[in-house]
Design a protein around this motif. Sequence first.
Motif, PDB file in Angstrom:
ATOM      1  N   SER A   1       0.814  -1.211   0.000  1.00  0.00           N
ATOM      2  CA  SER A   1       0.000   0.000   0.000  1.00  0.00           C
ATOM      3  C   SER A   1       0.853   1.270   0.000  1.00  0.00           C
ATOM      4  O   SER A   1       0.365   2.343  -0.331  1.00  0.00           O
ATOM      5  CB  SER A   1      -0.941   0.006   1.204  1.00  0.00           C
ATOM      6  N   THR A   2       2.138   1.152   0.361  1.00  0.00           N
ATOM      7  CA  THR A   2       3.052   2.291   0.347  1.00  0.00           C
ATOM      8  C   THR A   2       4.323   1.984  -0.438  1.00  0.00           C
ATOM      9  O   THR A   2       4.794   2.809  -1.207  1.00  0.00           O
ATOM     10  CB  THR A   2       3.452   2.682   1.790  1.00  0.00           C
ATOM     11  N   ILE A   3       4.881   0.797  -0.235  1.00  0.00           N
ATOM     12  CA  ILE A   3       6.114   0.365  -0.891  1.00  0.00           C
ATOM     13  C   ILE A   3       5.824  -0.881  -1.734  1.00  0.00           C
ATOM     14  O   ILE A   3       5.141  -1.801  -1.279  1.00  0.00           O
ATOM     15  CB  ILE A   3       7.221   0.032   0.139  1.00  0.00           C
ATOM     16  N   ILE A   4       6.371  -0.892  -2.936  1.00  0.00           N
ATOM     17  CA  ILE A   4       6.252  -2.045  -3.831  1.00  0.00           C
ATOM     18  C   ILE A   4       7.662  -2.539  -4.130  1.00  0.00           C
ATOM     19  O   ILE A   4       8.563  -1.742  -4.421  1.00  0.00           O
ATOM     20  CB  ILE A   4       5.546  -1.659  -5.148  1.00  0.00           C
ATOM     21  N   VAL A   5       7.872  -3.845  -4.055  1.00  0.00           N
ATOM     22  CA  VAL A   5       9.163  -4.445  -4.384  1.00  0.00           C
ATOM     23  C   VAL A   5       9.051  -5.089  -5.761  1.00  0.00           C
ATOM     24  O   VAL A   5       8.075  -5.790  -6.059  1.00  0.00           O
ATOM     25  CB  VAL A   5       9.588  -5.498  -3.331  1.00  0.00           C
ATOM     26  N   ALA A   6      10.050  -4.823  -6.593  1.00  0.00           N
ATOM     27  CA  ALA A   6      10.070  -5.372  -7.947  1.00  0.00           C
ATOM     28  C   ALA A   6      11.437  -5.971  -8.239  1.00  0.00           C
ATOM     29  O   ALA A   6      12.451  -5.556  -7.673  1.00  0.00           O
ATOM     30  CB  ALA A   6       9.748  -4.282  -8.972  1.00  0.00           C
ATOM     31  N   ASP A   7      11.452  -6.944  -9.116  1.00  0.00           N
ATOM     32  CA  ASP A   7      12.695  -7.543  -9.602  1.00  0.00           C
ATOM     33  C   ASP A   7      12.708  -7.440 -11.113  1.00  0.00           C
ATOM     34  O   ASP A   7      11.651  -7.460 -11.767  1.00  0.00           O
ATOM     35  CB  ASP A   7      12.795  -9.012  -9.182  1.00  0.00           C
ATOM     36  N   GLY A   8      13.899  -7.340 -11.669  1.00  0.00           N
ATOM     37  CA  GLY A   8      14.020  -7.217 -13.108  1.00  0.00           C
ATOM     38  C   GLY A   8      15.189  -8.003 -13.651  1.00  0.00           C
ATOM     39  O   GLY A   8      16.119  -8.353 -12.913  1.00  0.00           O
ATOM     40  N   ARG A   9      15.126  -8.247 -14.936  1.00  0.00           N
ATOM     41  CA  ARG A   9      16.190  -8.947 -15.646  1.00  0.00           C
ATOM     42  C   ARG A   9      16.457  -8.206 -16.959  1.00  0.00           C
ATOM     43  O   ARG A   9      15.523  -7.755 -17.628  1.00  0.00           O
ATOM     44  CB  ARG A   9      15.786 -10.377 -15.993  1.00  0.00           C
ATOM     45  N   ALA A  10      17.724  -8.113 -17.328  1.00  0.00           N
ATOM     46  CA  ALA A  10      18.123  -7.525 -18.607  1.00  0.00           C
ATOM     47  C   ALA A  10      18.747  -8.617 -19.459  1.00  0.00           C
ATOM     48  O   ALA A  10      19.559  -9.412 -18.967  1.00  0.00           O
ATOM     49  CB  ALA A  10      19.122  -6.392 -18.386  1.00  0.00           C
ATOM     50  N   TYR A  11      18.371  -8.632 -20.728  1.00  0.00           N
ATOM     51  CA  TYR A  11      18.859  -9.644 -21.664  1.00  0.00           C
ATOM     52  C   TYR A  11      19.459  -8.979 -22.890  1.00  0.00           C
ATOM     53  O   TYR A  11      18.929  -7.976 -23.385  1.00  0.00           O
ATOM     54  CB  TYR A  11      17.715 -10.550 -22.133  1.00  0.00           C
ATOM     55  N   ALA A  12      20.548  -9.556 -23.395  1.00  0.00           N
ATOM     56  CA  ALA A  12      21.107  -9.170 -24.677  1.00  0.00           C
ATOM     57  C   ALA A  12      20.497 -10.092 -25.722  1.00  0.00           C
ATOM     58  O   ALA A  12      20.442 -11.313 -25.530  1.00  0.00           O
ATOM     59  CB  ALA A  12      22.629  -9.310 -24.660  1.00  0.00           C
ATOM     60  N   LEU A  13      20.043  -9.502 -26.815  1.00  0.00           N
ATOM     61  CA  LEU A  13      19.408 -10.263 -27.886  1.00  0.00           C
ATOM     62  C   LEU A  13      20.244 -10.159 -29.151  1.00  0.00           C
ATOM     63  O   LEU A  13      20.620  -9.065 -29.565  1.00  0.00           O
ATOM     64  CB  LEU A  13      17.998  -9.722 -28.156  1.00  0.00           C
ATOM     65  N   SER A  14      20.526 -11.277 -29.750  1.00  0.00           N
ATOM     66  CA  SER A  14      21.227 -11.376 -31.032  1.00  0.00           C
ATOM     67  C   SER A  14      20.712 -12.636 -31.692  1.00  0.00           C
ATOM     68  O   SER A  14      19.644 -13.124 -31.345  1.00  0.00           O
ATOM     69  CB  SER A  14      22.750 -11.451 -30.826  1.00  0.00           C
ATOM     70  N   ASP A  15      21.472 -13.198 -32.615  1.00  0.00           N
ATOM     71  CA  ASP A  15      21.116 -14.513 -33.139  1.00  0.00           C
ATOM     72  C   ASP A  15      21.282 -15.522 -32.016  1.00  0.00           C
ATOM     73  O   ASP A  15      22.250 -15.472 -31.264  1.00  0.00           O
ATOM     74  CB  ASP A  15      22.029 -14.895 -34.313  1.00  0.00           C
ATOM     75  N   GLY A  16      20.341 -16.419 -31.880  1.00  0.00           N
ATOM     76  CA  GLY A  16      20.423 -17.407 -30.812  1.00  0.00           C
ATOM     77  C   GLY A  16      19.602 -16.997 -29.608  1.00  0.00           C
ATOM     78  O   GLY A  16      18.877 -16.005 -29.628  1.00  0.00           O
ATOM     79  N   PRO A  17      19.740 -17.759 -28.523  1.00  0.00           N
ATOM     80  CA  PRO A  17      18.924 -17.488 -27.332  1.00  0.00           C
ATOM     81  C   PRO A  17      19.326 -16.177 -26.641  1.00  0.00           C
ATOM     82  O   PRO A  17      20.464 -15.722 -26.742  1.00  0.00           O
ATOM     83  CB  PRO A  17      19.205 -18.690 -26.422  1.00  0.00           C
ATOM     84  N   ALA A  18      18.368 -15.580 -25.951  1.00  0.00           N
ATOM     85  CA  ALA A  18      18.633 -14.368 -25.174  1.00  0.00           C
ATOM     86  C   ALA A  18      19.645 -14.681 -24.080  1.00  0.00           C
ATOM     87  O   ALA A  18      19.637 -15.769 -23.507  1.00  0.00           O
ATOM     88  CB  ALA A  18      17.329 -13.856 -24.566  1.00  0.00           C
ATOM     89  N   LYS A  19      20.521 -13.722 -23.804  1.00  0.00           N
ATOM     90  CA  LYS A  19      21.544 -13.920 -22.780  1.00  0.00           C
ATOM     91  C   LYS A  19      21.277 -12.970 -21.611  1.00  0.00           C
ATOM     92  O   LYS A  19      21.202 -11.755 -21.789  1.00  0.00           O
ATOM     93  CB  LYS A  19      22.928 -13.649 -23.356  1.00  0.00           C
ATOM     94  N   LEU A  20      21.136 -13.543 -20.423  1.00  0.00           N
ATOM     95  CA  LEU A  20      20.939 -12.746 -19.212  1.00  0.00           C
ATOM     96  C   LEU A  20      22.216 -11.965 -18.922  1.00  0.00           C
ATOM     97  O   LEU A  20      23.293 -12.548 -18.799  1.00  0.00           O
ATOM     98  CB  LEU A  20      20.589 -13.658 -18.033  1.00  0.00           C
ATOM     99  N   ILE A  21      22.096 -10.628 -18.836  1.00  0.00           N
ATOM    100  CA  ILE A  21      23.281  -9.807 -18.577  1.00  0.00           C
ATOM    101  C   ILE A  21      23.224  -9.076 -17.238  1.00  0.00           C
ATOM    102  O   ILE A  21      24.270  -8.659 -16.737  1.00  0.00           O
ATOM    103  CB  ILE A  21      23.547  -8.797 -19.719  1.00  0.00           C
ATOM    104  N   ALA A  22      22.026  -8.919 -16.668  1.00  0.00           N
ATOM    105  CA  ALA A  22      21.930  -8.195 -15.396  1.00  0.00           C
ATOM    106  C   ALA A  22      20.597  -8.491 -14.723  1.00  0.00           C
ATOM    107  O   ALA A  22      19.622  -8.882 -15.375  1.00  0.00           O
ATOM    108  CB  ALA A  22      22.061  -6.693 -15.626  1.00  0.00           C
ATOM    109  N   SER A  23      20.577  -8.272 -13.407  1.00  0.00           N
ATOM    110  CA  SER A  23      19.330  -8.366 -12.651  1.00  0.00           C
ATOM    111  C   SER A  23      19.269  -7.187 -11.688  1.00  0.00           C
ATOM    112  O   SER A  23      20.282  -6.561 -11.384  1.00  0.00           O
ATOM    113  CB  SER A  23      19.234  -9.695 -11.899  1.00  0.00           C
ATOM    114  N   VAL A  24      18.069  -6.896 -11.228  1.00  0.00           N
ATOM    115  CA  VAL A  24      17.873  -5.795 -10.297  1.00  0.00           C
ATOM    116  C   VAL A  24      16.812  -6.184  -9.281  1.00  0.00           C
ATOM    117  O   VAL A  24      15.917  -6.974  -9.585  1.00  0.00           O
ATOM    118  CB  VAL A  24      17.454  -4.492 -11.034  1.00  0.00           C
ATOM    119  N   SER A  25      16.952  -5.652  -8.094  1.00  0.00           N
ATOM    120  CA  SER A  25      15.905  -5.729  -7.086  1.00  0.00           C
ATOM    121  C   SER A  25      15.714  -4.302  -6.595  1.00  0.00           C
ATOM    122  O   SER A  25      16.695  -3.621  -6.269  1.00  0.00           O
ATOM    123  CB  SER A  25      16.312  -6.640  -5.932  1.00  0.00           C
ATOM    124  N   GLY A  26      14.477  -3.834  -6.593  1.00  0.00           N
ATOM    125  CA  GLY A  26      14.249  -2.448  -6.230  1.00  0.00           C
ATOM    126  C   GLY A  26      12.981  -2.236  -5.442  1.00  0.00           C
ATOM    127  O   GLY A  26      12.107  -3.099  -5.388  1.00  0.00           O
TER     128      GLY A  26
END
Length: 149
Positions: free
Chosen positions: A111-136
Amino acid sequence: MDEIDPGDFETRVKRSFSRQAFMGTIGAELTRVQHAMVEIEMPFDQKLTQQHGFLHAGVIAAGLDAACGYAAYTVIEPDASILTIEFKVNLMSPGRGERFLFRGEITKPGSTIIVADGRAYALSDGPAKLIASVSGSMMIIRGRQDVTG
């Protein structure tokens, strides 16, 4: 806790995102908006790299922060807004790709604070590659004329 009706969150997110000058500067665009989850994508741009030619960590952090913030925006009431109050980024692999995907998801609504998580991916030919994560943590802002949508 009662579930809050976020109303037409997709329209609100798109409208707010269009006003984020920095996201436009880095070429980022919303590619997916759903309840408690947002995805943002951007192309590789040499102007956004660090000295080794990888996507700069600051750009990665900004993409993750925006994705998590807008994911939080999908679960709040229509007349409220969101400000990030804290985040921690883990850089796992160099930002090397043709495109980048930033996904933010709500871990714990509140109701006041929300916690979120995230992931960053690099995309090229082939499968996506996880490059970073965040918790905020995001704070819900109510009743302030200078912090709206």
